[in-house]
Design a protein around this motif. Structure first.
Motif, PDB file in Angstrom:
ATOM      1  N   ALA A   1      65.275   9.047 -20.900  1.00 21.19           N
ATOM      2  CA  ALA A   1      63.990   8.691 -20.308  1.00 21.19           C
ATOM      3  C   ALA A   1      63.000   9.777 -20.685  1.00 21.19           C
ATOM      4  O   ALA A   1      63.386  10.907 -21.001  1.00 21.19           O
ATOM      5  CB  ALA A   1      64.110   8.565 -18.797  1.00 21.19           C
ATOM      6  N   THR A   2      61.713   9.432 -20.671  1.00 20.46           N
ATOM      7  CA  THR A   2      60.709  10.382 -21.141  1.00 20.46           C
ATOM      8  C   THR A   2      59.628  10.605 -20.097  1.00 20.46           C
ATOM      9  O   THR A   2      59.465   9.830 -19.149  1.00 20.46           O
ATOM     10  CB  THR A   2      60.034   9.880 -22.436  1.00 20.46           C
ATOM     11  OG1 THR A   2      59.371   8.634 -22.168  1.00 20.46           O
ATOM     12  CG2 THR A   2      61.052   9.689 -23.538  1.00 20.46           C
ATOM     13  N   ALA A   3      58.906  11.697 -20.298  1.00 24.01           N
ATOM     14  CA  ALA A   3      57.696  11.995 -19.536  1.00 24.01           C
ATOM     15  C   ALA A   3      56.645  12.406 -20.539  1.00 24.01           C
ATOM     16  O   ALA A   3      56.957  12.969 -21.600  1.00 24.01           O
ATOM     17  CB  ALA A   3      57.956  13.119 -18.533  1.00 24.01           C
ATOM     18  N   GLY A   4      55.393  12.114 -20.244  1.00 21.29           N
ATOM     19  CA  GLY A   4      54.345  12.491 -21.178  1.00 21.29           C
ATOM     20  C   GLY A   4      52.975  12.133 -20.657  1.00 21.29           C
ATOM     21  O   GLY A   4      52.835  11.367 -19.694  1.00 21.29           O
ATOM     22  N   ASP A   5      51.956  12.691 -21.293  1.00 24.19           N
ATOM     23  CA  ASP A   5      50.585  12.423 -20.875  1.00 24.19           C
ATOM     24  C   ASP A   5      49.649  12.982 -21.942  1.00 24.19           C
ATOM     25  O   ASP A   5      50.073  13.704 -22.853  1.00 24.19           O
ATOM     26  CB  ASP A   5      50.303  13.086 -19.528  1.00 24.19           C
ATOM     27  CG  ASP A   5      49.123  12.452 -18.802  1.00 24.19           C
ATOM     28  OD1 ASP A   5      48.497  11.533 -19.382  1.00 24.19           O
ATOM     29  OD2 ASP A   5      48.816  12.879 -17.679  1.00 24.19           O
ATOM     30  N   THR A   6      48.389  12.620 -21.812  1.00 29.56           N
ATOM     31  CA  THR A   6      47.333  13.209 -22.636  1.00 29.56           C
ATOM     32  C   THR A   6      46.324  13.850 -21.705  1.00 29.56           C
ATOM     33  O   THR A   6      45.817  13.193 -20.789  1.00 29.56           O
ATOM     34  CB  THR A   6      46.655  12.153 -23.515  1.00 29.56           C
ATOM     35  OG1 THR A   6      47.622  11.588 -24.409  1.00 29.56           O
ATOM     36  CG2 THR A   6      45.528  12.761 -24.331  1.00 29.56           C
ATOM     37  N   GLU A   7      46.065  15.129 -21.901  1.00 29.73           N
ATOM     38  CA  GLU A   7      45.201  15.876 -20.999  1.00 29.73           C
ATOM     39  C   GLU A   7      44.095  16.585 -21.786  1.00 29.73           C
ATOM     40  O   GLU A   7      44.299  17.003 -22.930  1.00 29.73           O
ATOM     41  CB  GLU A   7      46.005  16.921 -20.221  1.00 29.73           C
ATOM     42  CG  GLU A   7      47.178  16.351 -19.435  1.00 29.73           C
ATOM     43  CD  GLU A   7      47.968  17.434 -18.714  1.00 29.73           C
ATOM     44  OE1 GLU A   7      47.424  18.540 -18.531  1.00 29.73           O
ATOM     45  OE2 GLU A   7      49.129  17.163 -18.340  1.00 29.73           O
ATOM     46  N   GLU A   8      42.934  16.700 -21.157  1.00 25.94           N
ATOM     47  CA  GLU A   8      41.832  17.464 -21.740  1.00 25.94           C
ATOM     48  C   GLU A   8      41.944  18.908 -21.255  1.00 25.94           C
ATOM     49  O   GLU A   8      41.996  19.166 -20.048  1.00 25.94           O
ATOM     50  CB  GLU A   8      40.481  16.864 -21.324  1.00 25.94           C
ATOM     51  CG  GLU A   8      40.291  15.402 -21.732  1.00 25.94           C
ATOM     52  CD  GLU A   8      40.375  15.188 -23.238  1.00 25.94           C
ATOM     53  OE1 GLU A   8      39.861  16.046 -23.992  1.00 25.94           O
ATOM     54  OE2 GLU A   8      40.975  14.170 -23.656  1.00 25.94           O
ATOM     55  N   ARG A   9      41.984  19.841 -22.181  1.00 24.09           N
ATOM     56  CA  ARG A   9      42.154  21.252 -21.837  1.00 24.09           C
ATOM     57  C   ARG A   9      41.147  22.111 -22.603  1.00 24.09           C
ATOM     58  O   ARG A   9      40.590  21.697 -23.627  1.00 24.09           O
ATOM     59  CB  ARG A   9      43.574  21.706 -22.193  1.00 24.09           C
ATOM     60  CG  ARG A   9      44.664  21.030 -21.379  1.00 24.09           C
ATOM     61  CD  ARG A   9      44.808  21.674 -20.010  1.00 24.09           C
ATOM     62  NE  ARG A   9      45.860  21.049 -19.216  1.00 24.09           N
ATOM     63  CZ  ARG A   9      46.297  21.542 -18.063  1.00 24.09           C
ATOM     64  NH1 ARG A   9      45.748  22.655 -17.567  1.00 24.09           N
ATOM     65  NH2 ARG A   9      47.251  20.922 -17.389  1.00 24.09           N
ATOM     66  N   GLU A  10      40.958  23.321 -22.092  1.00 25.26           N
ATOM     67  CA  GLU A  10      40.135  24.313 -22.782  1.00 25.26           C
ATOM     68  C   GLU A  10      41.012  25.476 -23.216  1.00 25.26           C
ATOM     69  O   GLU A  10      41.849  25.956 -22.444  1.00 25.26           O
ATOM     70  CB  GLU A  10      39.010  24.835 -21.883  1.00 25.26           C
ATOM     71  CG  GLU A  10      37.878  23.845 -21.690  1.00 25.26           C
ATOM     72  CD  GLU A  10      36.657  24.482 -21.028  1.00 25.26           C
ATOM     73  OE1 GLU A  10      36.770  25.648 -20.567  1.00 25.26           O
ATOM     74  OE2 GLU A  10      35.599  23.841 -20.985  1.00 25.26           O
ATOM     75  N   VAL A  11      40.785  25.923 -24.465  1.00 23.98           N
ATOM     76  CA  VAL A  11      41.553  27.057 -25.001  1.00 23.98           C
ATOM     77  C   VAL A  11      40.594  28.239 -25.145  1.00 23.98           C
ATOM     78  O   VAL A  11      39.657  28.192 -25.957  1.00 23.98           O
ATOM     79  CB  VAL A  11      42.169  26.717 -26.367  1.00 23.98           C
ATOM     80  CG1 VAL A  11      43.077  27.861 -26.825  1.00 23.98           C
ATOM     81  CG2 VAL A  11      42.938  25.404 -26.312  1.00 23.98           C
ATOM     82  N   PRO A  12      40.792  29.282 -24.358  1.00 21.85           N
ATOM     83  CA  PRO A  12      39.896  30.447 -24.464  1.00 21.85           C
ATOM     84  C   PRO A  12      39.971  31.088 -25.848  1.00 21.85           C
ATOM     85  O   PRO A  12      40.947  30.928 -26.587  1.00 21.85           O
ATOM     86  CB  PRO A  12      40.424  31.405 -23.386  1.00 21.85           C
ATOM     87  CG  PRO A  12      41.193  30.532 -22.447  1.00 21.85           C
ATOM     88  CD  PRO A  12      41.783  29.451 -23.294  1.00 21.85           C
ATOM     89  N   VAL A  13      38.936  31.808 -26.168  1.00 23.35           N
ATOM     90  CA  VAL A  13      38.888  32.525 -27.446  1.00 23.35           C
ATOM     91  C   VAL A  13      40.047  33.520 -27.511  1.00 23.35           C
ATOM     92  O   VAL A  13      40.337  34.240 -26.546  1.00 23.35           O
ATOM     93  CB  VAL A  13      37.546  33.262 -27.593  1.00 23.35           C
ATOM     94  CG1 VAL A  13      37.540  34.112 -28.873  1.00 23.35           C
ATOM     95  CG2 VAL A  13      36.383  32.272 -27.626  1.00 23.35           C
ATOM     96  N   GLY A  14      40.716  33.529 -28.652  1.00 22.67           N
ATOM     97  CA  GLY A  14      41.816  34.475 -28.864  1.00 22.67           C
ATOM     98  C   GLY A  14      43.132  34.044 -28.235  1.00 22.67           C
ATOM     99  O   GLY A  14      44.067  34.848 -28.133  1.00 22.67           O
ATOM    100  N   LYS A  15      43.210  32.771 -27.864  1.00 18.11           N
ATOM    101  CA  LYS A  15      44.430  32.277 -27.220  1.00 18.11           C
ATOM    102  C   LYS A  15      44.994  31.061 -27.960  1.00 18.11           C
ATOM    103  O   LYS A  15      44.282  30.363 -28.694  1.00 18.11           O
ATOM    104  CB  LYS A  15      44.156  31.884 -25.758  1.00 18.11           C
ATOM    105  CG  LYS A  15      43.719  33.037 -24.862  1.00 18.11           C
ATOM    106  CD  LYS A  15      44.851  34.031 -24.632  1.00 18.11           C
ATOM    107  CE  LYS A  15      44.428  35.140 -23.677  1.00 18.11           C
ATOM    108  NZ  LYS A  15      45.522  36.118 -23.428  1.00 18.11           N
TER     109      LYS A  15
END
Length: 244
Positions: A159-173
């Motif tokens: 069985a699986t789990a999953g999703d699509t999420e909007e995220r922010e990636v800080p500078v240098g990360k």
């Protein structure tokens, strides 16, 4: 007179010693009844799978792909649950990396992160309980799982789990998603019984015999899917940030 008594006593001692030696040899050659009745867990599970009544349901030899000549190997087999618990499974990386490592980057990067994780539906101690085309003995345990939190269809291998999420990636990360599944563990026993048999003109009477194989089965907590869709693995997802 006393000499004759001594001679007689000596003969009796020799005779008794000879009888003990002979008896000892016989005992050494004959296995005990208990030893003859002992079964390995795999043998017990085969008897369970091929029982006449399995978890309260009467079955024919065709139910375990046997022929009429095979017959049943036991009269009854039941799974008896003795303990149930939930716990966190191993955390795993569930997405690719999303870096914000450009030398001229000055603002957080907005990304759409799609992640997915798969968990095995069930794992038991005995080979015969593992999933086959019809689910094997695992299929019989789905109802036991469903009496607890979530559901688990043991005839399905994963069985699986999953999703699509909007995220922010800080500078240098660099960002990636991790998923920790909720797991469940059911402990119990497969209890197999051979009923007592009365003597016939060709066979001796036999007493009732009972055999027990302890079992531990693990699988993910599975939440019902929407509108009849396959169930999804319950758990916790989180974003992980690391330096470039």
């Amino acid at each position: 007179m006393s000499q004759r008594k001594l001679k007689n006593k000596k003969i009796r001692v020799v005779a008794i010693g000879s009888a003990l030696a002979t008896g000892g040899a016989i005992v050494a050659l004959l296995p005990s009844a208990n030893a003859a009745d002992e079964k390995t867990p795999d043998q017990i599970m085969r008897m369970c799978e091929r029982s006449e009544v399995l978890n309260g349901k009467r079955q024919s030899v065709s139910d375990f792909n046997g022929s009429f000549a095979d017959g049943h190997e036991s009269d009854n087999c039941d799974f008896v649950e003795t303990n149930f618990e939930t716990f966190d499974g191993p955390t795993e990386k569930a997405s690719i990396d999303f870096p914000n490592c450009e030398p001229n980057a000055t603002e957080p990067a907005k990304v759409s992160v799609t992640w997915s994780a798969t968990a095995a539906q069930g794992q038991g101690r005995y080979t015969v309980t593992k999933q086959g085309a019809g689910g094997g003995l695992f299929g019989l345990l789905s109802g036991s799982w469903q009496s607890h939190r979530g559901t688990l269809d043991m005839t399905v291998k994963s069985a699986t789990a999953g999703d699509t999420e909007e995220r922010e990636v800080p500078v240098g990360k660099v960002l990636h998603m991790e998923f920790t599944p909720k797991m469940q563990r059911m402990t119990g026993e497969w209890r197999v019984r051979l009923d007592a048999r009365e003597a016939t003109t060709t066979t001796n009477a036999t007493p009732e015999k009972n055999f027990v194989a302890p079992e531990v089965i693990e699988g993910p907590v599975v939440l019902p899917g929407a509108a009849g869709a396959p169930g999804v693995v319950d758990g916790t997802s989180k974003a992980v940030l690391e330096d470039c």
